[in-house]
Enzyme design. Structure first.
Site, PDB file in Angstrom:
ATOM      1  N   GLN A 195       0.848  -1.195   0.000  1.00  0.00           N
ATOM      2  CA  GLN A 195       0.000   0.000   0.000  1.00  0.00           C
ATOM      3  C   GLN A 195       0.882   1.243   0.000  1.00  0.00           C
ATOM      4  OE1 GLN A 195      -0.305   1.941   3.033  1.00  0.00           O
ATOM      5  NE2 GLN A 195      -1.911   3.321   2.330  1.00  0.00           N
ATOM      6  N   SER A 197       1.691   3.794   1.714  1.00  0.00           N
ATOM      7  CA  SER A 197       2.543   4.284   2.805  1.00  0.00           C
ATOM      8  C   SER A 197       3.692   3.349   3.139  1.00  0.00           C
ATOM      9  CB  SER A 197       1.698   4.494   4.070  1.00  0.00           C
ATOM     10  OG  SER A 197       1.334   3.243   4.641  1.00  0.00           O
ATOM     11  N   LYS A 198       3.670   2.132   2.597  1.00  0.00           N
ATOM     12  CA  LYS A 198       4.596   1.108   3.046  1.00  0.00           C
ATOM     13  C   LYS A 198       6.022   1.337   2.538  1.00  0.00           C
ATOM     14  CE  LYS A 198       1.511  -1.214   5.360  1.00  0.00           C
ATOM     15  NZ  LYS A 198       0.295  -0.435   5.109  1.00  0.00           N
ATOM     16  N   ASN A 199       6.997   0.698   3.225  1.00  0.00           N
ATOM     17  CA  ASN A 199       8.413   0.881   2.879  1.00  0.00           C
ATOM     18  C   ASN A 199       8.763   0.349   1.501  1.00  0.00           C
ATOM     19  OD1 ASN A 199       8.268   1.532   5.605  1.00  0.00           O
ATOM     20  ND2 ASN A 199      10.217   0.561   6.112  1.00  0.00           N
ATOM     21  N   LEU A 200       7.941  -0.540   0.985  1.00  0.00           N
ATOM     22  CA  LEU A 200       8.041  -1.007  -0.400  1.00  0.00           C
ATOM     23  C   LEU A 200       6.640  -0.886  -0.976  1.00  0.00           C
ATOM     24  CD1 LEU A 200       9.701  -2.372  -2.682  1.00  0.00           C
ATOM     25  CD2 LEU A 200       8.973  -4.576  -1.742  1.00  0.00           C
TER      26      LEU A 200
END
Length: 406
Positions: A195, A197-200
């Site tokens: 999603q 906002s995620k780091n990937l």
């Protein structure tokens, strides 16, 4: 002369750097443009980008298999169903996490059992798990909250002794490690979210990794309308749906994955630096390390806030002041999951949740304290800043403290 007037009241903000997310360059643009120009956007019939992305992610995590899907909620559901949960089974989950960790259990006609968190890490507390196990318990979903590894040795030991499945919720755990092993690779399956906002990230998307071939084949079938590898296009063996990602998402993920290891190292190092800088500020206590994590993902950097040292200013107002100073921060979850109307009112629309299940009687004191009193989050985009940026976060907190206690 330094401006000591708080930005909240019109002063100059302490943190000047912008923290943009996602971070991308021409490589992502070119990769997506190539897919667009090809006219082959779908999956699985158009090209091999999705399969290549899955193989790359599995290799990065150190697992044999990976199955992509539309989001991290679906990836949890695929893993639960593949692990063999049946209606009425119980699944142990923490109460301090995103709703999907528990709502996917409901969607599987199973019963979430909330077990409190460790106040030092905000992860599922292994010392409390066995008291919650019954003859209906079938799985544990430990959440690597904020990118901090759970105590997986303890959790796996409990699971093995009680014949339980372990599905790691690694939605915050991309790139992070526990005793040198990538998060998601330790349990029966590991679930990831991509999603925005995620780091990937690829905007949306999910992935499940595993070393279990039977789980892998079942999850592939479930995400591809129940088809199996050796079957025909119009043969459907399992009750799956179309949960496939697109070629464009796969192209984005492959390029973003090339940046993940360096970004994770940066977040980890900045987290260690911020721990040192905040250690001397009265009323600020970072969550502790040294619980097996060898690389922290810092999807969220969390510290505990004590209003006594800030003129008894409520946490929410402190967070507003910190955000005004330019720190990318958030007050965290306002309440634990079992306090949500979904659980308080039992709006489950499921047939297998026993009548005696009553979430109005659930109490997890540490999760409630984190929600109502203690937890302040700094978001992952800020953890990619320079060492000067990280120092400015600490300076902003000190600035607020001096203003509130003058």
């Amino acid at each position: 002369m330094m401006d000591t007037k708080l930005a909240f009241y019109g002063g100059t903000k302490e943190v000047q750097a912008p923290f943009n997310w996602p971070v991308f360059d021409q490589r992502e643009v070119d990769a997506v443009a190539e897919v667009v120009r090809s006219g082959q956007w779908g999956n699985p019939d158009c090209g091999d980008l999705v399969a290549r992305c899955e193989a790359e992610f599995a290799a990065y995590c150190g697992t044999q298999y990976a199955v992509s899907c539309v989001n991290g909620s679906v990836s949890l559901r695929l893993a639960l169903i593949a692990c063999g949960v049946k209606p009425g089974d119980e699944v142990i989950v923490p109460p301090y996490t995103f709703i999907a960790t528990a709502s996917t259990v409901i969607e599987c006609n199973c019963v979430p059992i909330f077990v409190d968190i460790d106040p030092e890490t905000y992860n599922l507390d292994p010392t409390r798990i066995e008291a919650a196990i019954t003859d209906r318990t079938k799985a544990i979903i430990p959440v690597h909250f904020g990118g901090q590894a759970c105590d997986m040795d303890a959790i796996m030991d409990i699971a093995q002794r009680h014949n339980l499945r372990v599905i790691e919720d690694a939605a915050h755990g991309h790139g992070a490690e526990y005793k040198g092993r990538k998060l998601g690779s330790i349990g029966d399956a590991g679930s990831f979210s991509f999603q925005s906002s995620k780091n990937l990230t690829s905007g949306e998307g999910g992935m499940v990794v595993t070393n279990d071939k039977e789980l892998y084949l079942m999850m592939r079938s479930l995400r591809n309308v129940g088809r199996i590898e050796e079957g025909q296009w119009y043969e459907h063996y399992n009750p799956g749906c179309n949960y496939r990602i697109t070629q464009m998402q796969a192209a984005l993920l492959s390029k973003q994955l090339e940046k993940l290891e360096e970004q994770t190292q940066t977040r980890n190092n900045n987290g260690l630096l911020l721990n040192l800088l905040l250690a001397d500020i009265n009323g600020i206590s970072p969550l502790t390390r040294g619980h097996g994590e060898t690389l922290h993902g810092y999807h969220i950097y969390i510290f505990k806030y004590d209003p006594i040292f800030f003129g008894n200013t409520p946490k929410n107002q402190f967070v507003e002041m910190l955000a005004a100073e330019g720190v990318p921060c958030f007050k965290g979850y306002p309440e634990p999951l079992y306090k949500q109307p979904l659980f308080q009112n039992k709006n489950f629309m499921c047939y297998a949740i026993p009548e005696e299940v009553d979430y109005t009687q659930v109490e997890c004191p540490e999760a409630e304290k984190a929600c109502y009193q203690d937890a302040v989050w700094i978001l992952q985009s800020g953890m990619l800043g320079t060492s000067d940026d990280i120092a400015s976060f600490a300076k902003a907190i000190v600035k607020i403290q001096l203003a509130l206690t003058a």
